[in-house]
Motif scaffolding. Structure first.
Motif, PDB file in Angstrom:
ATOM      1  N   VAL A 180       0.845  -1.202   0.000  1.00 12.42           N
ATOM      2  CA  VAL A 180       0.000   0.000   0.000  1.00 12.42           C
ATOM      3  C   VAL A 180       0.878   1.250   0.000  1.00 12.42           C
ATOM      4  CG1 VAL A 180      -1.758   1.317   1.250  1.00 12.42           C
ATOM      5  CG2 VAL A 180      -1.872  -1.183   1.184  1.00 12.42           C
ATOM      6  N   ILE A 181       0.668   2.109  -1.008  1.00 13.31           N
ATOM      7  CA  ILE A 181       1.391   3.382  -1.074  1.00 13.31           C
ATOM      8  C   ILE A 181       0.683   4.429  -0.231  1.00 13.31           C
ATOM      9  CG2 ILE A 181       2.178   5.223  -2.602  1.00 13.31           C
ATOM     10  CD1 ILE A 181       2.200   3.184  -4.875  1.00 13.31           C
ATOM     11  N   SER A 182      -0.669   4.508  -0.344  1.00 11.32           N
ATOM     12  CA  SER A 182      -1.450   5.516   0.385  1.00 11.32           C
ATOM     13  C   SER A 182      -2.866   5.013   0.585  1.00 11.32           C
ATOM     14  CB  SER A 182      -1.471   6.841  -0.381  1.00 11.32           C
ATOM     15  OG  SER A 182      -2.123   6.685  -1.636  1.00 11.32           O
ATOM     16  N   GLN A 183      -3.613   5.661   1.497  1.00 14.35           N
ATOM     17  CA  GLN A 183      -5.012   5.347   1.741  1.00 14.35           C
ATOM     18  C   GLN A 183      -5.813   6.645   1.763  1.00 14.35           C
ATOM     19  OE1 GLN A 183      -3.912   3.872   5.892  1.00 14.35           O
ATOM     20  NE2 GLN A 183      -6.004   4.601   6.260  1.00 14.35           N
ATOM     21  N   SER A 184      -7.098   6.558   1.374  1.00 14.74           N
ATOM     22  CA  SER A 184      -7.954   7.747   1.342  1.00 14.74           C
ATOM     23  C   SER A 184      -9.276   7.430   2.022  1.00 14.74           C
ATOM     24  CB  SER A 184      -8.205   8.201  -0.100  1.00 14.74           C
ATOM     25  OG  SER A 184      -8.819   7.169  -0.852  1.00 14.74           O
ATOM     26  N   VAL A 185      -9.807   8.384   2.807  1.00  9.91           N
ATOM     27  CA  VAL A 185     -11.085   8.212   3.510  1.00  9.91           C
ATOM     28  C   VAL A 185     -12.019   9.344   3.102  1.00  9.91           C
ATOM     29  CG1 VAL A 185     -10.020   7.051   5.463  1.00  9.91           C
ATOM     30  CG2 VAL A 185     -10.244   9.529   5.496  1.00  9.91           C
ATOM     31  N   PRO A 186     -13.341   9.159   3.256  1.00  6.19           N
ATOM     32  CA  PRO A 186     -14.291  10.220   2.901  1.00  6.19           C
ATOM     33  C   PRO A 186     -14.070  11.469   3.743  1.00  6.19           C
ATOM     34  CG  PRO A 186     -15.414   8.119   3.231  1.00  6.19           C
ATOM     35  CD  PRO A 186     -14.015   7.942   3.711  1.00  6.19           C
ATOM     36  N   GLU A 187     -14.433  12.619   3.185  1.00  8.51           N
ATOM     37  CA  GLU A 187     -14.337  13.860   3.932  1.00  8.51           C
ATOM     38  C   GLU A 187     -15.418  13.911   5.011  1.00  8.51           C
ATOM     39  OE1 GLU A 187     -14.475  17.179   1.333  1.00  8.51           O
ATOM     40  OE2 GLU A 187     -12.631  16.669   0.276  1.00  8.51           O
ATOM     41  N   GLY A 188     -15.171  14.663   6.071  1.00  7.24           N
ATOM     42  CA  GLY A 188     -16.144  14.825   7.143  1.00  7.24           C
ATOM     43  C   GLY A 188     -16.125  13.649   8.105  1.00  7.24           C
ATOM     44  N   ALA A 189     -17.265  13.463   8.807  1.00  5.79           N
ATOM     45  CA  ALA A 189     -17.374  12.402   9.801  1.00  5.79           C
ATOM     46  C   ALA A 189     -17.342  11.039   9.122  1.00  5.79           C
ATOM     47  CB  ALA A 189     -18.662  12.557  10.600  1.00  5.79           C
ATOM     48  N   VAL A 190     -16.525  10.150   9.651  1.00 10.07           N
ATOM     49  CA  VAL A 190     -16.404   8.797   9.097  1.00 10.07           C
ATOM     50  C   VAL A 190     -16.886   7.817  10.159  1.00 10.07           C
ATOM     51  CG1 VAL A 190     -14.855   7.057   8.151  1.00 10.07           C
ATOM     52  CG2 VAL A 190     -14.447   9.481   7.691  1.00 10.07           C
ATOM     53  N   ARG A 191     -17.877   7.011   9.779  1.00  7.63           N
ATOM     54  CA  ARG A 191     -18.439   6.036  10.699  1.00  7.63           C
ATOM     55  C   ARG A 191     -18.220   4.624  10.154  1.00  7.63           C
ATOM     56  NH1 ARG A 191     -24.089   9.186  12.372  1.00  7.63           N
ATOM     57  NH2 ARG A 191     -23.040  10.925  13.450  1.00  7.63           N
ATOM     58  N   PRO A 192     -18.255   3.622  11.024  1.00  2.00           N
ATOM     59  CA  PRO A 192     -18.130   2.246  10.536  1.00  2.00           C
ATOM     60  C   PRO A 192     -19.115   1.987   9.402  1.00  2.00           C
ATOM     61  CG  PRO A 192     -18.018   2.276  12.919  1.00  2.00           C
ATOM     62  CD  PRO A 192     -18.341   3.682  12.500  1.00  2.00           C
ATOM     63  N   GLY A 193     -18.641   1.274   8.396  1.00  2.00           N
ATOM     64  CA  GLY A 193     -19.443   1.051   7.203  1.00  2.00           C
ATOM     65  C   GLY A 193     -19.014   1.918   6.040  1.00  2.00           C
ATOM     66  N   ALA A 194     -18.159   2.943   6.320  1.00  2.00           N
ATOM     67  CA  ALA A 194     -17.668   3.815   5.251  1.00  2.00           C
ATOM     68  C   ALA A 194     -16.598   3.080   4.433  1.00  2.00           C
ATOM     69  CB  ALA A 194     -17.095   5.102   5.841  1.00  2.00           C
TER      70      ALA A 194
END
Length: 637
Positions: A549-563
């Motif tokens: 893995v080079i990098s990881q990206s998550v959604p903007e704002g609040a992140v809850r399980p299931g994202a």
């Protein structure tokens, strides 16, 4: 001061017709207010779309769609829509005002319902839903929160905010806007809804009403969704053995995973319930009758005649005994008292007249006059004016006393003092306790408390704690509260009603870093905390080995399980095979190398590029080197 009392809408006149009185509820899309229609002089519910959504054409279209969908349904089991319009930049909808509770409130209070109660509610729900299906409308958001139980016994289906025509079965993201616990498998997997999707939601509601719980439960919404999409709904009787087999079969039929195996519409399901209803109710009636025959037996009824006979007999016997003990010759005694009676006759007559007058006056005073007792009527749940008029009509005077109440709506009578149903002297004062609604409480700070401590504090303060939700946070300790939410899901205000619902957003800890791990390791680590890995992307890297893995990206704002979390995986170095340029002129060789992305060096002067050929190339043809490397081409002849 409560947040509702500072609401700028309170007191506002909408479109010159609807005078806003108070706030009823607030949701993610709109706020509902109690208002007076000045033109028709009636109370109505006005649903006003949130201002920050006014510029969103999709939300606005959905808001208008709800008005149009509901307005097409003139049915006693569907909340009526009277008007829809726009005042300045504010979109609004005017609906029938229906004071009461929701089916969700009823389930919270009683847990599960009896089969008979379930039949009564489902009969109304399915009749309203059948009217919608006949009009070509799919509700798409059926749940206990949208079934309204009025104080006068009416049952109505509301909130057509997600309704669509039955032919609009497109797979859009909007299809998943409904509550996850009631969504059909086809909505979750393909985003497609028709009348049979509503039937599935009705089946889940039936299960919940009969058992008090939902068939599928999980800590995360995605876990619940997975069960709906892949598992069969169990029979309610496995949880509640008293559920009749006929209702078991209806639930299984309505919740079939394959839409074609379900009833085609609400009318078909209603027909099946009506067929099962007589056997269910007759079985209940026999049970109830048996219980009444055993339990209901007024005391003293069986031997009343015997008791009266014994009392009368005792009296007669006592009189007879007295008669036998009296002297037989009473002539001398009677002669002695006759003289004194004649002398007292005049004043005795006067006393009799006086006593008769007093008895008559006392009888009138206590029988029908001011001193008489009257029944205090039952006025709980009535408006203050109606309650006052009813008590005054019984001959009492009244006083209104304000008192807070969690259960009784604002302006309605809670109880009386003395208590209703008792007796009091006519003309006496009866206090009527009128609800001012729940007491407004100051909200303590819940942030950074453990979930257990926050729940205990909320309960002690007077609030009702609902289910919490998890959210990742790098700033708040795992298991501690990030923020508190009100019943609509909005952040809890500084003041909140007594008995109001409170839920907590609890920290799930930081999102773990998976950079430097293999794809399998990274996926396992993210899934273990409730996250989903989307399809990875791949990039070349000179520094990160292939498959890492080079990098990881998550959604903007609040992140809850299931994202979903994105991963970028290394393809390793970008190596390109060196082409063969031997025998080509320097000009031809350089053009071919540059076409492949290479640079070149040569010992040939530029003026000879078109004449001299390549006799040496380094690296040799077929060698794999990094894209953009420099290839040396020479002429050593």
């Amino acid at each position: 001061m409560s947040s509702a009392s500072t609401d700028p809408m309170i007191g506002r006149l909408i479109d010159g017709r609807y005078q806003v009185k108070s706030r009823i509820a607030r949701g993610g899309m709109a706020t509902v207010y109690l208002a007076t229609d000045l033109r028709l002089e009636r109370r109505v519910a006005v649903k006003i779309m949130h201002g920050h959504l006014a510029d969103d054409s999709a939300f606005k279209a959905r808001f208008v769609q709800e008005a149009r969908s509901a307005a097409r349904l003139a049915h006693p089991n569907v909340v009526n829509v009277f008007d829809q319009g726009q005042d300045s930049d504010m979109a609004y909808m005017v609906m029938e005002y229906l004071p009461g509770i929701t089916l969700r409130d009823l389930l919270k209070d009683y847990g599960k319902l009896t089969p008979e109660q379930t039949l009564d509610i489902m009969d109304a729900v399915l009749r309203g839903l059948a009217a919608a299906h006949e009009a070509g409308i799919v509700h798409r958001d059926l749940k206990p929160e949208n079934v309204l139980l009025a104080d006068d016994g009416r049952i109505k289906l509301g909130d057509f905010g997600l309704a669509r025509a039955t032919t609009a079965n497109t797979a859009t993201g909007q299809a998943l806007l409904g509550t996850i616990a009631y969504l059909s498998p086809e909505l979750l997997t393909r985003g497609v809804a028709d009348a049979r999707s509503d039937i599935y939601a009705v089946g889940i509601m039936l299960y919940e009403m009969l058992t008090g719980v939902q068939p599928f439960i999980g800590e995360q919404p995605m876990q619940v969704a997975y069960q709906h999409a892949n598992e069969k709904v169990p029979r309610p009787s496995l949880v509640n053995p008293s559920v009749p087999a006929s209702l078991d079969d209806v639930v299984i039929w309505a919740t079939s995973r394959t839409p074609s195996d379900r009833p085609e519409n609400a009318g078909a399901l209603l027909d099946r319930l009506l067929e099962a209803e007589p056997s269910i109710r007759s079985g209940s009636s026999r049970s109830d009758l048996s219980a009444q025959q055993t339990m209901v037996m007024p005391a003293g009824v069986l031997n009343l005649q015997d008791d009266e006979t014994r009392v009368m007999t005792a009296s007669v016997l006592a009189g007879a005994h007295a008669g036998r003990s009296r002297p037989v010759n009473a002539v001398s005694t009677l002669s002695a008292v006759a003289i004194s009676r004649r002398n007292r006759g005049a004043w005795l007559l006067a006393l009799v007249v006086i006593f008769a007058a007093l008895a008559g006056g006392t009888g009138w005073y206590f029988g029908s006059g001011p001193g008489s007792l009257a029944l205090i009527p039952t006025v709980a749940g009535q408006g203050s004016e109606q309650a006052t008029a009813r008590i005054v009509a019984e001959g009492f005077t009244t006083k209104l006393v304000e008192r807070s109440s969690v259960l009784v709506p604002v302006g309605l009578a809670i109880a009386t003092d003395p208590a209703e149903g008792g007796h009091a002297t006519r003309g006496s004062l009866i206090s009527i306790f009128v609800s001012t609604g729940p007491q407004i409480l100051k909200v303590p700070s819940f942030a950074n408390l453990s979930e257990a401590a926050a729940s205990e504090l909320a309960t002690r303060t007077g609030f009702v704690v609902g289910a919490s939700v998890k959210q990742f946070s790098a700033d708040v300790v795992l298991g501690h509260v990030i923020e508190a939410l009100d019943a609509t899901g909005a952040p809890l205000p500084a003041e909140y009603p007594d008995g109001g619902a409170v839920s907590f957003v609890v920290s799930a800890g930081s999102i773990p870093s998976v950079i430097g791990l293999t794809v399998a390791e990274a996926t396992a680590k993210l899934v273990s905390v409730g996250l989903i890995v989307s399809t990875p992307t791949e990039s070349f890297s000179d520094s990160v080995p292939k498959g890492i893995v080079i990098s990881q990206s998550v959604p903007e704002g609040a992140v809850r399980p299931g994202a979903s979390v994105g991963l970028d995986i290394s393809k390793g170095e970008d190596l390109v095979e060196v082409p063969n340029v031997m025998g080509l002129t320097i000009a031809q060789a350089s053009a071919k190398l540059q076409e492949k992305g290479f640079g070149f060096t040569t010992n040939v002067p530029a003026i000879w590029y078109n004449r001299l050929e390549v006799t040496v190339q380094n690296p040799a043809a077929g060698t794999k080197v990094k894209r953009g490397s420099t290839i040396d081409i020479r002429n050593d002849g």
